[in-house]
Motif scaffolding. Structure first.
Motif, PDB file in Angstrom:
ATOM      1  N   SER A 161     -13.876 -48.025 -48.127  1.00  0.00           N
ATOM      2  CA  SER A 161     -14.291 -46.697 -47.679  1.00  0.00           C
ATOM      3  C   SER A 161     -14.643 -45.858 -48.904  1.00  0.00           C
ATOM      4  N   VAL A 162     -15.588 -44.947 -48.741  1.00  0.00           N
ATOM      5  CA  VAL A 162     -15.995 -44.051 -49.830  1.00  0.00           C
ATOM      6  C   VAL A 162     -16.016 -42.631 -49.286  1.00  0.00           C
ATOM      7  N   ILE A 163     -15.319 -41.710 -49.965  1.00  0.00           N
ATOM      8  CA  ILE A 163     -15.364 -40.288 -49.607  1.00  0.00           C
ATOM      9  C   ILE A 163     -15.894 -39.541 -50.828  1.00  0.00           C
ATOM     10  N   THR A 164     -17.071 -38.967 -50.696  1.00  0.00           N
ATOM     11  CA  THR A 164     -17.787 -38.419 -51.853  1.00  0.00           C
ATOM     12  C   THR A 164     -17.257 -37.045 -52.277  1.00  0.00           C
ATOM     13  N   THR A 165     -17.431 -36.049 -51.431  1.00  0.00           N
ATOM     14  CA  THR A 165     -17.023 -34.674 -51.760  1.00  0.00           C
ATOM     15  C   THR A 165     -16.527 -33.994 -50.488  1.00  0.00           C
ATOM     16  N   ILE A 166     -15.846 -32.865 -50.661  1.00  0.00           N
ATOM     17  CA  ILE A 166     -15.402 -32.056 -49.521  1.00  0.00           C
ATOM     18  C   ILE A 166     -15.857 -30.613 -49.740  1.00  0.00           C
ATOM     19  N   SER A 167     -16.596 -30.082 -48.760  1.00  0.00           N
ATOM     20  CA  SER A 167     -16.990 -28.675 -48.763  1.00  0.00           C
ATOM     21  C   SER A 167     -16.582 -28.044 -47.442  1.00  0.00           C
ATOM     22  N   LEU A 168     -16.612 -26.715 -47.395  1.00  0.00           N
ATOM     23  CA  LEU A 168     -16.350 -26.011 -46.142  1.00  0.00           C
ATOM     24  C   LEU A 168     -17.630 -26.047 -45.308  1.00  0.00           C
TER      25      LEU A 168
END
Length: 422
Positions: A161-168
């Protein structure tokens, strides 16, 4: 039965997520079961995140193809036609295969779901999973639509799994804090399967790592387990379980360096060993339409659809075109927090223009314009007329930056292709 692609796509484009009232993923699982569970017949790498999913997936695809693998990919949105979303080694699914699989799915929906179709995105996911299962792939790369935990792509068990970035973003659906949104994205992490993480926000990262630990999924975090060092405008070195120096990128910006590093790490976890020369050649080829895409000398298209994307766009502009006057043309959807993005553009803009595309969820130009504090700003209902006028009036020291929703970028690209500009 659908007789033509036009009839089929006209129908599925009208499908709305809000109209299917079953439990999340329920309809997808019923249909997949009727199809013989195609999602169990392919190996996957799964990509989630607020920004960079597409670019990271594309770089991963290039690396794996360079290692002579047969690679499926499911992406969104499309820029010209829905077939773009489902590819094998970058070749789009044929109209014939698309229509054939859609008719099988429609038959299941009519017989088992009383004709209540799931959403457009869910239908596209199901077509992709069935198509990939038929094609004897080495693996397929899947990009989530929104979130992760309840996303229709989350019926798979990926190898990585790949999670790149988190934004609102999508706060009406995913939550109003970094922690809540991170929890939704972390829903793609599976027991015992490694996860590659590019998230910088501490609150979000802590949530994702806690989920990974709970699921006994080993974490590989950018700037902790692997690192990058920028060596030029489009070059960097990668350090982790292996070292690759002087990698040249086809795309510009620090965020693209991060995306490439995530792609290298995910590829290595899948393949276990990498050919360094193949990686170098792959990243030189890894371009992604609509992401800091130049049209001529003075126009840039960039699907910066949230504040993190806007920040990366501005950072890249100031890196490669520091002396130009920036004229922004911005259109977006209602379900985004526009205020921060607009403020970021206000701070560097020469002029600000707001417009809209013909979508039910499109934000009104007047509403967007009112959020801007810039001295030179205006709202325009007709984006084609606005862009034509601005292109004709551009001077050599000005850049026209067309940005916002990827759906907007897709519309503009289509118009530019018609005019022979792309």
């Amino acid at each position: 039965m659908f007789q033509s692609m036009e009839q089929c796509t006209d129908f599925i484009f009208r499908l709305k997520a809000s109209e299917y009232k079953g439990e999340p993923l329920q309809s997808a699982r019923i249909i997949l079961s009727a199809l013989g569970n195609p999602e169990r017949k392919t190996k996957f790498i799964h990509f989630a995140g607020s920004n960079g999913k597409g670019s990271t997936l594309n770089a991963t695809r290039e690396i794996l193809m360079a290692h002579h693998l047969k690679v499926g990919a499911f992406i969104s949105p499309h820029l010209e036609r829905p077939n773009e979303r489902i590819t094998i080694n970058k070749l789009q699914i044929s109209d014939k295969d698309f229509l054939r699989i859609m008719n099988v799915i429609a038959d299941v929906v009519n017989n088992q779901l009383k004709g209540k179709f799931p959403s457009f995105f869910e239908i596209m996911t199901l077509i992709a999973l069935q198509y990939f299962s038929e094609q004897k792939l080495d693996l397929a790369l899947l990009e989530t639509g929104i979130g992760g935990r309840l996303d229709s792509t989350n019926v798979i068990t990926p190898e990585v799994s790949v999670i790149t970035t988190i934004s609102l973003e999508h706060t009406d659906m995913l939550g109003t804090t970094y922690a809540q949104i991170a929890a939704e994205k972390a829903g793609i992490i599976k027991t015992g399967k490694p996860v590659v993480i590019g998230v910088k926000n501490r609150e979000a990262l802590a949530v994702i790592q806690a989920v990974a630990e709970e699921k006994n999924a080993k974490s590989y975090v950018l700037d902790k387990q692997f690192f990058t060092q920028k060596t030029g405008t489009t070059s960097f070195s990668y350090y982790g379980d292996l070292t690759i120096e002087q990698l040249e990128l086809a795309m510009v910006g620090q965020h693209q360096v991060s995306n490439a590093a995530l792609a290298i790490t995910a590829s290595k976890l899948f393949l276990h060993t990498l050919n360094i020369q193949h990686v170098k050649e792959a990243l030189k080829r890894a371009k992604w339409d609509g992401r800091f895409e130049r049209v001529g000398d003075n126009i840039i298209l960039d699907g910066a659809h949230n504040s993190e994307g806007t920040s990366a766009l501005i950072e890249t502009l100031q890196l490669v075109e520091p002396d130009k006057k920036y004229k922004f043309v911005y259109a977006a959807l209602q379900d985004k927090d526009h205020a921060v993005s607009i403020q970021l553009m206000d701070n560097v803009a020469y002029q600000m223009y707001f417009t809209q595309i013909d979508l039910p969820r499109a934000a009104k130009p007047k509403d967007l314009c009112e959020q801007s504090k810039h001295e030179i700003k205006s709202a325009h209902d007709n984006w084609k007329r606005l862009i034509d006028k601005q292109m004709n009036e551009l001077s050599e020291d000005e850049l026209l930056i067309i940005t916002g929703s990827l759906y907007f970028i897709a519309e503009v690209r289509g118009e530019f292709i018609k005019k022979g500009l792309i």
